[in-house]
Structures are given as structure tokens and as C-alpha cells.
Design a protein around this motif. Structure first.
Motif, PDB file in Angstrom:
ATOM      1  N   HIS A  71       1.083  -1.276   0.008  1.00 49.49           N
ATOM      2  CA  HIS A  71      -0.048   0.161   0.014  1.00 49.49           C
ATOM      3  C   HIS A  71       0.725   1.468   0.016  1.00 49.49           C
ATOM      4  O   HIS A  71       1.711   1.236   0.753  1.00 49.49           O
ATOM      5  CB  HIS A  71      -0.912  -0.013   1.102  1.00 49.49           C
ATOM      6  N   VAL A  72       0.793   2.251  -0.973  1.00 48.84           N
ATOM      7  CA  VAL A  72       1.365   3.671  -0.971  1.00 48.84           C
ATOM      8  C   VAL A  72       0.540   4.608  -0.432  1.00 48.84           C
ATOM      9  O   VAL A  72      -0.590   4.864  -1.069  1.00 48.84           O
ATOM     10  CB  VAL A  72       1.924   3.802  -2.345  1.00 48.84           C
ATOM     11  N   ALA A  73       0.514   5.204   0.700  1.00 49.12           N
ATOM     12  CA  ALA A  73      -0.019   6.027   1.144  1.00 49.12           C
ATOM     13  C   ALA A  73       0.369   7.603   0.827  1.00 49.12           C
ATOM     14  O   ALA A  73       1.509   7.795   0.997  1.00 49.12           O
ATOM     15  CB  ALA A  73       0.077   6.093   2.866  1.00 49.12           C
ATOM     16  N   PHE A  74      -0.492   8.194   0.331  1.00 49.35           N
ATOM     17  CA  PHE A  74      -0.439   9.746  -0.045  1.00 49.35           C
ATOM     18  C   PHE A  74      -0.910  10.500   1.178  1.00 49.35           C
ATOM     19  O   PHE A  74      -2.060  10.160   1.513  1.00 49.35           O
ATOM     20  CB  PHE A  74      -0.973   9.827  -1.460  1.00 49.35           C
ATOM     21  N   LEU A  75       0.151  11.478   1.658  1.00 45.90           N
ATOM     22  CA  LEU A  75      -0.092  11.664   2.996  1.00 45.90           C
ATOM     23  C   LEU A  75      -0.814  13.325   2.853  1.00 45.90           C
ATOM     24  O   LEU A  75      -0.576  14.063   1.829  1.00 45.90           O
ATOM     25  CB  LEU A  75       1.124  11.796   3.593  1.00 45.90           C
ATOM     26  N   GLY A  76      -1.398  13.360   3.896  1.00 49.28           N
ATOM     27  CA  GLY A  76      -1.974  14.862   4.195  1.00 49.28           C
ATOM     28  C   GLY A  76      -1.711  15.320   5.655  1.00 49.28           C
ATOM     29  O   GLY A  76      -1.345  14.437   6.617  1.00 49.28           O
ATOM     30  N   ARG A  77      -1.616  16.535   6.107  1.00 48.38           N
ATOM     31  CA  ARG A  77      -1.498  17.032   7.238  1.00 48.38           C
ATOM     32  C   ARG A  77      -2.563  16.829   8.165  1.00 48.38           C
ATOM     33  O   ARG A  77      -3.919  17.219   7.894  1.00 48.38           O
ATOM     34  CB  ARG A  77      -1.177  18.443   7.365  1.00 48.38           C
ATOM     35  N   ASN A 117      -6.304   8.993   1.961  1.00 48.24           N
ATOM     36  CA  ASN A 117      -7.406   7.964   1.691  1.00 48.24           C
ATOM     37  C   ASN A 117      -8.182   7.371   3.053  1.00 48.24           C
ATOM     38  O   ASN A 117      -9.429   7.283   3.169  1.00 48.24           O
ATOM     39  CB  ASN A 117      -7.229   6.939   0.898  1.00 48.24           C
ATOM     40  N   ARG A 118      -7.316   7.238   4.073  1.00 43.47           N
ATOM     41  CA  ARG A 118      -7.868   6.684   5.218  1.00 43.47           C
ATOM     42  C   ARG A 118      -8.466   7.879   6.013  1.00 43.47           C
ATOM     43  O   ARG A 118      -9.479   7.617   6.955  1.00 43.47           O
ATOM     44  CB  ARG A 118      -7.021   5.997   6.148  1.00 43.47           C
ATOM     45  N   HIS A 119      -8.123   8.879   5.909  1.00 47.40           N
ATOM     46  CA  HIS A 119      -8.433  10.120   6.845  1.00 47.40           C
ATOM     47  C   HIS A 119      -8.613  11.240   5.992  1.00 47.40           C
ATOM     48  O   HIS A 119      -7.690  12.268   5.750  1.00 47.40           O
ATOM     49  CB  HIS A 119      -7.453  10.464   7.856  1.00 47.40           C
ATOM     50  N   PRO A 120      -9.862  11.158   5.364  1.00 42.74           N
ATOM     51  CA  PRO A 120     -10.002  12.477   4.289  1.00 42.74           C
ATOM     52  C   PRO A 120     -10.329  13.671   5.003  1.00 42.74           C
ATOM     53  O   PRO A 120      -9.985  14.855   4.149  1.00 42.74           O
ATOM     54  CB  PRO A 120     -11.332  12.116   3.606  1.00 42.74           C
ATOM     55  N   GLU A 121     -10.458  13.940   6.245  1.00 42.01           N
ATOM     56  CA  GLU A 121     -10.178  15.263   6.955  1.00 42.01           C
ATOM     57  C   GLU A 121      -8.919  15.968   7.067  1.00 42.01           C
ATOM     58  O   GLU A 121      -8.773  16.987   7.315  1.00 42.01           O
ATOM     59  CB  GLU A 121     -10.809  14.999   8.359  1.00 42.01           C
ATOM     60  N   ASN A 122      -7.804  15.073   6.597  1.00 47.62           N
ATOM     61  CA  ASN A 122      -6.635  15.530   6.571  1.00 47.62           C
ATOM     62  C   ASN A 122      -6.243  16.820   5.520  1.00 47.62           C
ATOM     63  O   ASN A 122      -7.254  16.884   4.660  1.00 47.62           O
ATOM     64  CB  ASN A 122      -5.519  14.566   6.202  1.00 47.62           C
TER      65      ASN A 122
END
Length: 566
Positions: free
Chosen positions: A430-436, A447-452
Motif C-alpha cells: 500500500h502506498v499512502a499519499f499523505l496529508g497533514r 485515503n484513510r483520513h479524508p479530513e486531513n
């Protein structure tokens, strides 16, 4: 993992000779527990070893020889304090399936090949110890083991049902045996079946209400008394017949390894079974008693047990969970319990073999059938279906392989399936594309935390596995696709977070080179953070650091991006 008793007691290490450690701290109040455990273990082992020897197609006393001599060998070199050694159901079933074809109908050669297999197992154990091969067994997953045990249990049950029903049986694999058994149901000897069913009921009741007690020995004794008093042999109930009294003659193998084609694959399969089953059983007692287990030393313990068994004309032996549980529950503190069990077995071979002549074979079948119930863990397979379909597939492959191909080929297929499924799991990284994460300087999967909070002009990604040859291209494709879908006017930086990748091989390094080349052509910079020490060394040696900038162990995504979020 090693036992630290020698260090605590001030004795020399003697890592290859465990008695030098546990004898140094032996307590007088342990002796009674070891004696009682040894007597109890011998009482449990007699009926089980007789039954398993029959399952292996060998004379019944050979099973007792395996317990007697194998236990002595393991006591000298094994690292577990409670593990008990003897014939096991899976290995006993493997012997006729492979040795029969090698012996070509010669009963004497059959016994010699079975003994040679134990001798070869001992040799392979020494090689495995020298080359530290205990790590290879970890490639076989728990789900594969569950499936293998179920398949082996079903085959064992199918081999014992003809004796339980009093019919001829036959067939070369599980499905042929089942087909022939169904066709013979009209020939059931109901007296034989009744004796077997009574034995099964007594065994199950005894295990339920008297756990850890030699219930099987009591049932065997009752069946002998009943067979003698009621004249069951004259009524057509098959019995074990005469069992030679006395000890086996000690001698090396009558055959040489090069004289028997296929002996090494057979021994390798037996070793794999013996090691997995023995270590798995021993580990169940580690947490309870606080005694460390040395997985590498177990090769010497199993090897010594099989060498001793081979010298007594026995077949391959292993540590089993059921007999080890009996040993532990009866109060065993050290491997001296195995020595006392061997002494008890010697006395039985000298003075009690005459009592076993009228032992009904259907009772031995009942002993085996109840002993393998723990192998049939269908509940675990159903749980896999709900929790992990990949593990369910692995267990199913193992079951099907054992039922269709037999024990030896089945376990080899299971081992191959373990490796393939391991590679399949790793390749589907799995390649996680990150947000703060809002209000913090931490980053997690969008993807797991769209609130990021999404990042402005930046793509940050984290491969959530080691970056190696089976998944490097998958990671590259995921990142390049994300780059191509982004606004080329705004994207100026891609950050690779390797904090979840403890290992990177040359293929992973090559992927980073290719990603850098793809990005530099678009005017986009590539930075790498969260790099582990050994990974840093490889990437520096392969020239990645020269392209992407210093690989600093303290720089984080937050340091690179600052307030760069939408």
C-alpha cells in the motif's frame, strides 16, 4: 534467543549442551515432579506409540523404541524443559506413503529404509544447525500450518476408520480410500465397531474429566482385560499379537543414503514436520515457565533424538504437543523427566509385553482418532474466511495439497505456497499519499483520513512495506500516476517517506533513481525522509543521495513543508 541460566548460575556457557546449564540450578524438590512426570509420560506413550507404529506400517514395539531412545537423545541436546519426544501422527503417516514404494514389497527393507530416514534426519539436523537454518522455517505461515494439520488429520482418520469398522480398507490417497470405505460399509463387523466406539467414548470422557492423566493406558488395559475374558480374538476381533520382549539391538543403518533414491526428500519432509511441530509445542510452555527456547539448538535436540531412534532401528521422531502437555501437567521441571520415562519404558519392554498380545487393533485406532482431534481446527479456517481471505486461500491450498498429493508432497506444496503468498503480500504494497493532520505537524494517509489537509504543490507518499524487487515497480507506477494526474503548474516537490520501509534492496534503489529521472524532466524535486540506517547506507552507496540531497535521519516531512497545506 538463548537460555541465560548458565550466566545466572556462573557456569560456563556450553550453548550446545543444555544439561550443563539446567543441571547447575537443579533443585532437590524438582526430583519427585520429574519422576512422576516420567512415569505418567511413559503410561501415555505406550498406547500412542503402539498405535502410531501401526500407522507407519511397522511392528508396534518400534514405536516404543522411538519414545525410549528419542527421549534420551533429546534430553541431552534439546533446549526445552518440557518437550516430550516420540512418534507423531503426521510423520507416522508420511512413512508408508513414501517408504512403501521404495521397499517394493520387502518388509525387511521397509523397516531398514524407515530407520535410515531417521538417521538422515539426524544428519540434516546437524547441517541445519551449522548453517543456522531455523529462520527458513518461519517462511511457513500459521495459516498454512492450520491447513496442513487439517489435511493430515483427515488422512490419518481415513487410514484408521477401516480398523475401527473391521473392514479391509485400501486405496492410495484420501479420496480413493474414502470411495473404497463407502463401498465396504456393508461388511462392517459390528463387534469390532462396538469395541472401538466404547474405547472412543471412554477416551473422550477421560480427556474431558481427567486432563493430563494416562487415560489411554487405562482404556488399553481395560480392553485387554475384556478381550481376554470374553475371548474377543476367537470372535474375529483383530489384535496386535505377540510383541517381542526386551530392548532393541543398537546398530547403525543397514543401508547407505546413496543406496535409497528419495531418502533425502523424505528425511527433509520429516525434519520440517518435526521442527515445526516441536518448536511450536515447546513455545507453548516458554511463557508459563519462563524458560527460554533456543530455536537453533532445537536442531541438535531433534537430531540427537532421531540419531538415537535410528540406532535402535526406529523411524523419525519429533516433539508433539499432546505428549508434551501430559509431561508438563504431570510436573516435569527438566528433561530428566524424559530419562525417567525411558526407564519406565525399559521395564515395560522386559516385563509387560505379554499383556499386550490381546490388545484389539480397533482400540489402537480409537487412540489415534481421539489423538488427532486437535489437528482438525476448522473453526480457525472459518475465522480466516471472515478476517483474511488470503490466509483462507493459503489454508485451503494446504488442505487440498495434503489430501490430493499426500503428506510429503503436501507439505512441500504448502512450503512453496507460503513463499508465494509471502511474495504476493509484499508485492501488493500500500502506498499512502499523505496529508497533514489538522492542528498538528504530523502526516497520515489521505485515503484513510479524508479530513486531513491536502498539501499545496507537494505530493508526499509513504510505501508501507520494505521497498524490494517484488513491489518496487508497483510503487513507482502509483507515484508516477499521481504525479501525472496533478496540476503541472503547481507541483514542485515530491517527498518519499521511507519510515515504514525497514529494508530497501537494489531494485528499490533503482526505482528511486527512475522516479528522480521522471520528476527532474518535469522540473519537480525529489526528497527522501525517514530513512533507516541500513537503508541510508545502501542509498548513499548507490548514488541516490547525490541526486536527491542529504539523507538526514532527523529531517521530517514537517521540516521540509513547513505550513505548506491547503
Amino acid at each position: 534467543m538463548t537460555d541465560s541460566i548458565g550466566q545466572r548460575s556462573g557456569l560456563p556457557s556450553f550453548g550446545w549442551f543444555p544439561p550443563a546449564r539446567w543441571l547447575g540450578e537443579y533443585r532437590a524438590n524438582w526430583l519427585l515432579g520429574d519422576i512422576i512426570a516420567g512415569m505418567t509420560l511413559a503410561a501415555y506413550a505406550i498406547p500412542v506409540s503402539l498405535a502410531y507404529a501401526g500407522l507407519a506400517g511397522l511392528p508396534p514395539q518400534v514405536g516404543v523404541y522411538g519414545c525410549l531412545l528419542g527421549g534420551l537423545g533429546y534430553a541431552l541436546f534439546g533446549s526445552s524443559r518440557q518437550l516430550a519426544i516420540g512418534p507423531t501422527s503426521a510423520i507416522s503417516l508420511m512413512i508408508p506413503g513414501t517408504v512403501g514404494a521404495m521397499a517394493e514389497g520387502d518388509a525387511q527393507r521397509y523397516a531398514q529404509i524407515a530407520s535410515l530416514a531417521a538417521f538422515t534426519v539426524a544428519g540434516l539436523c546437524l547441517l541445519a544447525w551449522l548453517f543456522r537454518l531455523s529462520v527458513l522455517v518461519k517462511l511457513i505461515s500459521d495459516s498454512i500450518l492450520v491447513g496442513f494439520k487439517i489435511g493430515a488429520g483427515l488422512i490419518i482418520a481415513m487410514t484408521q476408520l477401516p480398523s475401527l469398522f473391521g473392514v479391509a480398507g485400501g486405496g492410495h490417497n484420501f479420496f480413493e480410500q474414502a470411495f473404497l470405505l463407502v463401498g465396504q460399509l456393508g461388511q462392517i463387523q459390528y463387534l469390532v465397531l462396538a469395541v472401538g466406539l466404547i474405547a472412543i467414548v471412554l477416551l473422550l470422557i477421560g480427556e474431558r474429566w481427567l486432563p493430563g492423566k494416562p487415560v489411554a493406558l487405562v482404556v488399553v488395559a481395560l480392553s485387554i482385560a475384556a478381550a481376554t475374558a470374553l475371548g474377543l480374538p476367537a470372535l474375529g476381533v483383530p489384535t496386535t499379537g505377540e510383541i517381542p520382549a526386551g530392548l532393541p539391538t543398537l546398530a547403525g543403518p543397514a543401508l547407505r543414503i546413496r543406496d535409497v533414491e528419495g531418502i533425502v526428500p523424505l528425511a527433509a519432509g520429516c525434519l520440517l514436520l518435526a521442527y515445526i511441530e516441536g518448536v511450536s509445542a515447546a513455545r507453548t510452555f516458554v511463557a508459563k515457565h519462563g524458560n527460554a527456547l533456543d530455536p537453533r539448538q532445537e536442531f541438535l535436540g531433534i537430531g540427537a533424538a532421531n540419531f538415537a531412534a535410528a540406532m535402535g532401528h526406529g523411524y523419525p521422531v519429533a516433539g508433539g504437543l499432546s505428549q508434551s502437555a501430559v509431561n508438563e501437567k504431570a510436573g516435569a521441571h527438566t528433561p530428566l523427566a524424559l530419562v525417567f520415562a525411558s526407564i519406565a519404558l525399559v521395564l515395560c519392554l522386559f516385563f509387560l509385553t505379554g499383556l499386550l498380545e490381546n490388545l484389539p487393533k480397533t482400540v489402537l485406532a480409537a487412540v489415534v482418532l481421539t489423538a488427532i482431534l486437535g489437528l482438525l481446527d476448522f473453526q480457525a479456517v472459518f475465522r480466516m474466511w471472515h478476517v483474511s481471505r488470503l490466509d483462507f486461500c493459503a489454508a485451503t491450498i494446504a488442505i487440498g495439497g495434503v489430501l490430493l498429493l499426500g503428506i510429503l508432497q503436501g507439505i512441500l506444496l504448502a512450503a512453496l505456497a507460503s513463499i508465494i503468498l509471502l511474495l504476493a503480500r509484499v508485492s501488493r504494497v500500500h502506498v499512502a499519499f499523505l496529508g497533514r493532520i489538522p492542528g498538528t505537524d504530523d502526516y497520515s494517509d489521505l485515503n484513510r483520513h479524508p479530513e486531513n489537509e491536502a498539501l499545496r504543490g507537494v505530493i508526499a507518499f509513504r510505501p508501507e512495506a520494505s521497498l524490494i524487487y517484488v513491489n518496487a515497480d508497483t510503487v513507482l507506477e502509483s507515484v508516477v500516476s499521481r504525479v501525472r494526474a496533478a496540476d503541472p503548474q503547481n507541483l514542485h516537490l515530491v517527498v518519499c517517506d521511507l519510515s515504514a520501509a525497514p529494508y530497501v534492496d537494489l531494485a528499490g534503489s533503482r526505482m528511486l533513481h527512475e522516479l528522480h529521472g521522471e520528476l527532474i524532466g518535469r522540473g519537480i524535486a525529489l526528497r527522501i525522509v525517514g530513512v533507516h540506517g541500513s537503508v541510508r547506507d545502501l542509498l548513499r552507496a548507490d548514488g541516490v543521495e547525490a541526486k536527491v540531497g542529504r539523507l538526514d535521519r532527523v529531517v521530517t516531512i514537517g521540516d521540509l513543508l513547513g505550513g505548506n497545506a491547503v
